[in-house]
Design a protein around this motif. Structure first.
Motif, mmCIF file in Angstrom:
data_model
loop_
_atom_site.group_PDB
_atom_site.id
_atom_site.type_symbol
_atom_site.label_atom_id
_atom_site.label_comp_id
_atom_site.label_asym_id
_atom_site.label_seq_id
_atom_site.Cartn_x
_atom_site.Cartn_y
_atom_site.Cartn_z
ATOM 1 N N TRP A 43 43.144 -7.260 -22.342
ATOM 2 C CA TRP A 43 41.662 -6.703 -22.168
ATOM 3 C C TRP A 43 41.429 -6.158 -23.542
ATOM 4 O O TRP A 43 40.412 -6.088 -24.444
ATOM 5 N N ASN A 91 38.414 -6.941 -26.028
ATOM 6 C CA ASN A 91 37.470 -5.828 -26.423
ATOM 7 C C ASN A 91 37.327 -5.575 -27.967
ATOM 8 O O ASN A 91 36.276 -5.887 -28.454
ATOM 9 N N LYS A 92 38.366 -5.743 -28.846
ATOM 10 C CA LYS A 92 38.515 -5.646 -30.190
ATOM 11 C C LYS A 92 37.827 -6.903 -30.715
ATOM 12 O O LYS A 92 36.875 -6.647 -31.715
ATOM 13 N N TYR A 119 35.438 -9.009 -29.143
ATOM 14 C CA TYR A 119 33.958 -8.792 -29.237
ATOM 15 C C TYR A 119 33.318 -7.646 -30.248
ATOM 16 O O TYR A 119 32.396 -7.645 -30.563
ATOM 17 N N ASN A 120 33.983 -6.672 -30.200
ATOM 18 C CA ASN A 120 33.319 -5.523 -31.194
ATOM 19 C C ASN A 120 33.373 -5.878 -32.510
ATOM 20 O O ASN A 120 32.501 -5.613 -33.061
ATOM 21 N N THR A 161 27.532 -3.123 -30.683
ATOM 22 C CA THR A 161 28.865 -3.041 -30.118
ATOM 23 C C THR A 161 28.997 -3.847 -28.890
ATOM 24 O O THR A 161 28.023 -4.446 -28.170
ATOM 25 N N MET A 162 30.190 -4.098 -28.288
ATOM 26 C CA MET A 162 30.628 -5.028 -27.184
ATOM 27 C C MET A 162 29.733 -4.334 -25.996
ATOM 28 O O MET A 162 29.094 -5.061 -24.976
#
Length: 151
Positions: free
Chosen positions: A14, A18-19, A21-22, A31-32
């Motif tokens: 995850w 997350n990284k 997508y950000n 931002t995500m």
């Protein structure tokens, strides 16, 4: 990865997603969390602000900050809920709908890339395992048992 714990694999995977997508979102000054919010808001009817937090799995304070930033950027607007005079509906602006389409495209690209590398049967097993984990946690089947006291 076979010697890693299940929670370790979930967490590190995850964090990597997350990284990614950000980093994608940063190219467009967002931002995500904003992208996820855009995807969680009904583009036609709007979405009650009270249902967004649970839908997104976000705490109220984090959601409030995200919505405030989205409003300041002109992505959303708040309107009274016609069905509940005390409630507020979050609606996407035209700009918000444009950014929502971009966010949706990014998610589709990610999903298609993964699907191209993992056979359907393995993906189905992945979804089944994730569902079991979610259900066990939601139904308090892990830590709600009488635990042994360490001596």
């Amino acid at each position: 990865m076979k010697d890693k714990t299940i929670d370790y694999v979930l967490r590190t995977t995850w964090l990597t997603v997350n990284k990614m997508y950000n980093e994608e979102a940063a190219k467009f000054g967002t931002t995500m969390a904003t992208g996820f919010a855009l995807l969680s808001i009904d583009p036609e009817k709007g979405t009650p602000s009270t249902s967004l937090g649970p839908k997104m799995g976000m705490e109220a304070t984090s959601l409030s900050r995200t919505l405030k930033a989205m409003e300041e950027k002109g992505l959303i607007e708040r309107k009274p809920n016609p069905d509940d005079g005390r409630g507020v509906l979050i609606h996407l602006t035209d700009f918000g709908k444009e950014k929502r389409a971009y966010s949706k495209e990014r998610v589709i690209i990610f999903n298609e890339a993964i699907k191209s590398k993992i056979p359907l049967e393995k993906l189905e097993h992945f979804y089944e395992v994730a569902e079991v984990i979610n259900n066990m946690i939601s139904n308090k089947k892990i830590y709600n048992q009488k635990e042994h006291i360490l001596k």
